[in-house]
Motif scaffolding. Structure first.
Motif, PDB file in Angstrom:
ATOM      1  N   PRO A 101       0.830  -1.207   0.000  1.00 12.64           N
ATOM      2  CA  PRO A 101       0.000   0.000   0.000  1.00 12.64           C
ATOM      3  C   PRO A 101       0.867   1.261   0.000  1.00 12.64           C
ATOM      4  O   PRO A 101       1.911   1.298   0.664  1.00 12.64           O
ATOM      5  N   HIS A 102       0.467   2.270  -0.767  1.00 11.37           N
ATOM      6  CA  HIS A 102       1.229   3.524  -0.812  1.00 11.37           C
ATOM      7  C   HIS A 102       0.329   4.639  -1.296  1.00 11.37           C
ATOM      8  O   HIS A 102      -0.678   4.404  -1.961  1.00 11.37           O
ATOM      9  N   LEU A 103       0.701   5.858  -0.963  1.00 14.43           N
ATOM     10  CA  LEU A 103      -0.134   7.006  -1.322  1.00 14.43           C
ATOM     11  C   LEU A 103       0.715   8.135  -1.895  1.00 14.43           C
ATOM     12  O   LEU A 103       0.411   8.686  -2.944  1.00 14.43           O
ATOM     13  N   CYS A 104       1.823   8.479  -1.228  1.00 16.73           N
ATOM     14  CA  CYS A 104       2.640   9.585  -1.736  1.00 16.73           C
ATOM     15  C   CYS A 104       3.629   9.078  -2.770  1.00 16.73           C
ATOM     16  O   CYS A 104       4.338   9.867  -3.380  1.00 16.73           O
ATOM     17  N   HIS A 105       3.700   7.769  -2.968  1.00 19.30           N
ATOM     18  CA  HIS A 105       4.624   7.233  -3.959  1.00 19.30           C
ATOM     19  C   HIS A 105       3.931   7.054  -5.303  1.00 19.30           C
ATOM     20  O   HIS A 105       2.774   6.650  -5.361  1.00 19.30           O
ATOM     21  N   HIS A 106       4.657   7.373  -6.364  1.00 19.05           N
ATOM     22  CA  HIS A 106       4.196   7.090  -7.717  1.00 19.05           C
ATOM     23  C   HIS A 106       5.435   6.656  -8.489  1.00 19.05           C
ATOM     24  O   HIS A 106       6.457   7.343  -8.449  1.00 19.05           O
ATOM     25  N   HIS A 150       9.098  10.320  -1.994  1.00 23.04           N
ATOM     26  CA  HIS A 150       8.916  11.444  -1.092  1.00 23.04           C
ATOM     27  C   HIS A 150       8.967  10.982   0.364  1.00 23.04           C
ATOM     28  O   HIS A 150       9.449  11.683   1.240  1.00 23.04           O
ATOM     29  N   GLY A 151       8.437   9.786   0.596  1.00 23.40           N
ATOM     30  CA  GLY A 151       8.575   9.175   1.928  1.00 23.40           C
ATOM     31  C   GLY A 151       7.823   9.868   3.037  1.00 23.40           C
ATOM     32  O   GLY A 151       8.271   9.882   4.191  1.00 23.40           O
ATOM     33  N   SER A 152       6.667  10.449   2.743  1.00 22.74           N
ATOM     34  CA  SER A 152       5.996  11.227   3.791  1.00 22.74           C
ATOM     35  C   SER A 152       4.762  10.563   4.392  1.00 22.74           C
ATOM     36  O   SER A 152       4.473  10.764   5.567  1.00 22.74           O
ATOM     37  N   CYS A 153       4.021   9.774   3.623  1.00 26.89           N
ATOM     38  CA  CYS A 153       2.737   9.299   4.142  1.00 26.89           C
ATOM     39  C   CYS A 153       2.881   8.082   5.056  1.00 26.89           C
ATOM     40  O   CYS A 153       2.023   7.818   5.883  1.00 26.89           O
ATOM     41  N   LYS A 154       3.936   7.332   4.869  1.00 21.28           N
ATOM     42  CA  LYS A 154       4.249   6.141   5.687  1.00 21.28           C
ATOM     43  C   LYS A 154       3.254   4.987   5.522  1.00 21.28           C
ATOM     44  O   LYS A 154       3.287   4.021   6.291  1.00 21.28           O
ATOM     45  N   LEU A 155       2.371   5.119   4.545  1.00 23.71           N
ATOM     46  CA  LEU A 155       1.438   4.011   4.271  1.00 23.71           C
ATOM     47  C   LEU A 155       2.205   2.767   3.839  1.00 23.71           C
ATOM     48  O   LEU A 155       1.736   1.648   4.004  1.00 23.71           O
ATOM     49  N   CYS A 156       3.375   2.987   3.250  1.00 27.17           N
ATOM     50  CA  CYS A 156       4.133   1.874   2.660  1.00 27.17           C
ATOM     51  C   CYS A 156       5.047   1.210   3.687  1.00 27.17           C
ATOM     52  O   CYS A 156       5.925   0.437   3.312  1.00 27.17           O
ATOM     53  N   THR A 157       4.844   1.543   4.963  1.00 25.76           N
ATOM     54  CA  THR A 157       5.705   0.991   6.014  1.00 25.76           C
ATOM     55  C   THR A 157       5.703  -0.541   5.994  1.00 25.76           C
ATOM     56  O   THR A 157       4.649  -1.171   5.935  1.00 25.76           O
ATOM     57  N   VAL A 170      10.172   0.460   8.398  1.00 28.58           N
ATOM     58  CA  VAL A 170      10.784   1.436   7.486  1.00 28.58           C
ATOM     59  C   VAL A 170       9.809   1.738   6.353  1.00 28.58           C
ATOM     60  O   VAL A 170       8.917   0.943   6.051  1.00 28.58           O
ATOM     61  N   ALA A 171       9.982   2.894   5.719  1.00 31.32           N
ATOM     62  CA  ALA A 171       9.181   3.242   4.545  1.00 31.32           C
ATOM     63  C   ALA A 171       9.772   2.529   3.332  1.00 31.32           C
ATOM     64  O   ALA A 171      10.916   2.779   2.963  1.00 31.32           O
ATOM     65  N   SER A 172       8.992   1.647   2.726  1.00 33.84           N
ATOM     66  CA  SER A 172       9.540   0.828   1.651  1.00 33.84           C
ATOM     67  C   SER A 172       9.799   1.631   0.378  1.00 33.84           C
ATOM     68  O   SER A 172      10.550   1.201  -0.484  1.00 33.84           O
ATOM     69  N   CYS A 173       9.182   2.824   0.249  1.00 35.28           N
ATOM     70  CA  CYS A 173       9.380   3.599  -0.978  1.00 35.28           C
ATOM     71  C   CYS A 173      10.715   4.335  -0.976  1.00 35.28           C
ATOM     72  O   CYS A 173      11.167   4.802  -2.009  1.00 35.28           O
ATOM     73  N   THR A 174      11.335   4.456   0.208  1.00 34.52           N
ATOM     74  CA  THR A 174      12.633   5.130   0.248  1.00 34.52           C
ATOM     75  C   THR A 174      13.763   4.179   0.645  1.00 34.52           C
ATOM     76  O   THR A 174      14.931   4.503   0.488  1.00 34.52           O
TER      77      THR A 174
END
Ligand code: SF4
Ligand code: SF4
Ligand code: FES
Lengths: 245, 181
Positions: free
Chosen positions: A42-47, A53-60, A68-72
């Motif tokens: 799941p992710h929201l600020c990532h595209h 960007h690593g801000s929403c933390k949905l991708c934790t 950790v945030a998987s998008c960063t």
């Protein structure tokens, strides 16, 4: 010969995601590798088209026991990553609920309903209520642009429009200002109004907003409710399918 | 054989539009199946004015004035299971869109500047419930056991929810029955 081949195979870097072995290329994040393999985090600020960007933390996710945030987070050889666990999904649901109460989200009244990634995540995570007390903040609506409406009530500060405007459109229409709960979307014009910028309705920045904060005027309800992106398909199916949404 | 004791249900609409009640009636002929299991206490259907001891209370609408709070507390006191039904009960919904406007400005708009109004007057009869400056979902006022979102929740969701609850299962909605709009 065979032995060398076997050796090189075993040397191809990989990590484990929910028990599944995922290969990755050097420089890829956990999110990149997962999306490439068709695994949904799941992710929201990532595209995938924009730098993380690593801000929403949905991708934790949990890596070797730590969140950790998987998008960063760069993928690394031998990592043990947990993604689809009840604990992580509960934390994601709580984050989604906070995003709802932090803005003014009146889905029955919103043109984006059915096409909205925040809402779709709520559905995917089986969020039945926003749970927390609503902030009902005062946010500005900007209707000054002839073709684009900016409704900050629904902005989740993902900065996708900021990134798209700078990186793809070669403009600099948006920015985030303020800190913490006072963070808000700024329009880069002396008047602060969208109508006084060089934003064009065809800009990537207009299309990329995951929620109903940036909308094209005069296109409301062209796609009827019931035929929208997430009406019959989960965000997981959409984002691991043909298009990112 | 003695008839099994029926489940007693009460319903009401606070700051809502009765759309959720209409959607409830949209379960159509299944209402007859339901009536084999349940009986109604206070609802707009029975016209009973006060909620007595009940098993389930279904609340439509958010809280926008003092009377809403009294009714809500009466339901909470009397209902073993309290359910927020619909977007307004769950989020404040459309009535909460006035939260970004000052209450006085809302009243001025409606009673002084509204189209076709002349010599307007803001009603202040003591019988009228005191309006709050903001509209809130019901869970911000009392403890709520379940939330059933949707504007309104589709009849299928209401049916699914009630049958799960009555059968003693944890209610679970199908993907297409879970909606915030
Ligand atoms: S932006 Fe999304 S979550 Fe917010 S009101 Fe619109 S549809 Fe609902
Ligand atoms: S306007 Fe949309 S894209 Fe821009 S920061 Fe807000 S939510 Fe993100
Ligand atoms: S998607 Fe990774 S932090 Fe938002």
């Amino acid at each position: 010969m065979r032995r060398i081949w076997a050796l090189s195979m075993s040397l191809k870097p990989s990590f484990s995601l929910d028990g599944q072995t995922l290969a990755f290329l050097s420089g890829q994040t956990i999110m990149d590798a997962a999306l490439a393999a068709g695994v949904y985090i799941p992710h929201l600020c990532h595209h995938p088209e924009f730098k993380p960007h690593g801000s929403c933390k949905l991708c934790t996710v949990k890596v070797n026991g730590r969140n950790v945030a998987s998008c960063t987070m760069p993928a690394a050889e031998g990592m043990v990553v947990l993604n689809d666990t009840p604990e992580l999904n509960e934390a994601r649901r709580a984050l989604t609920q906070m995003l709802f109460v932090e803005g003014n989200h009146f889905c029955p009244f919103c043109e984006k309903s059915g096409n909205c990634q925040l809402q779709a995540l709520g559905y995917f995570l089986e969020m039945l209520s926003p749970h927390y007390n609503h902030f009902y903040p005062q946010r500005e609506v900007d209707g000054s642009h002839p073709e684009v409406l900016l409704d900050r009530n629904r902005c989740i500060m993902c900065e996708l429009c900021v990134r798209a405007s700078q990186d793809v459109d070669g403009k600099n229409v948006f920015a985030l200002g303020g800190r913490g709960v006072h963070t808000h979307l700024i329009v880069n014009a002396p008047s602060g109004k969208l109508g006084d910028t060089d934003l064009a309705v065809s800009d990537r920045a207009v299309q990329v907003c995951p929620v109903g904060a940036i909308l094209k005027k005069r296109h409301g309800f062209e796609v009827p409710i019931g035929q929208r992106l997430y009406d019959h398909k989960t965000i997981k199916d959409v984002q691991t399918g043909d298009g990112h949404g | 054989m003695a008839e099994a004791k029926k489940v007693r249900i009460a319903t009401c609409s606070l700051a809502g539009c009765f759309g959720c009640h209409m959607s409830f009636l949209d379960i159509d002929e299944k209402l007859f199946d339901l009536l084999a299991w349940v009986e109604f206490d206070r609802t707009p259907l029975t016209d009973i004015k006060h909620c007595g001891p009940c098993d389930v209370g279904l609340i439509e609408g958010g809280v926008c004035n003092a009377e809403n709070v009294h009714v809500l507390k009466e339901f909470r006191k009397n209902c073993k299971v309290l359910v927020a039904v619909g977007a307004c009960a769950v989020t404040g919904g459309i009535p909460a869109m006035r939260n970004s406007v000052e209450l006085r400005a809302c009243f001025d708009e409606v009673y002084h500047y509204g189209v076709g109004l002349k010599n307007g007057m803001i009603p202040n009869d003591p019988e009228l419930p005191l309006p709050f400056d903001k509209v809130h979902p019901i869970y911000e006022v009392v403890k709520v056991d379940y939330c059933l979102p949707g504007c309104p929740p589709p009849a299928s969701a209401i049916w699914q929810f009630l049958t799960d609850l009555l059968a003693g299962r944890e209610p679970k909605l199908a993907y297409e029955s879970l909606h915030y709009d």
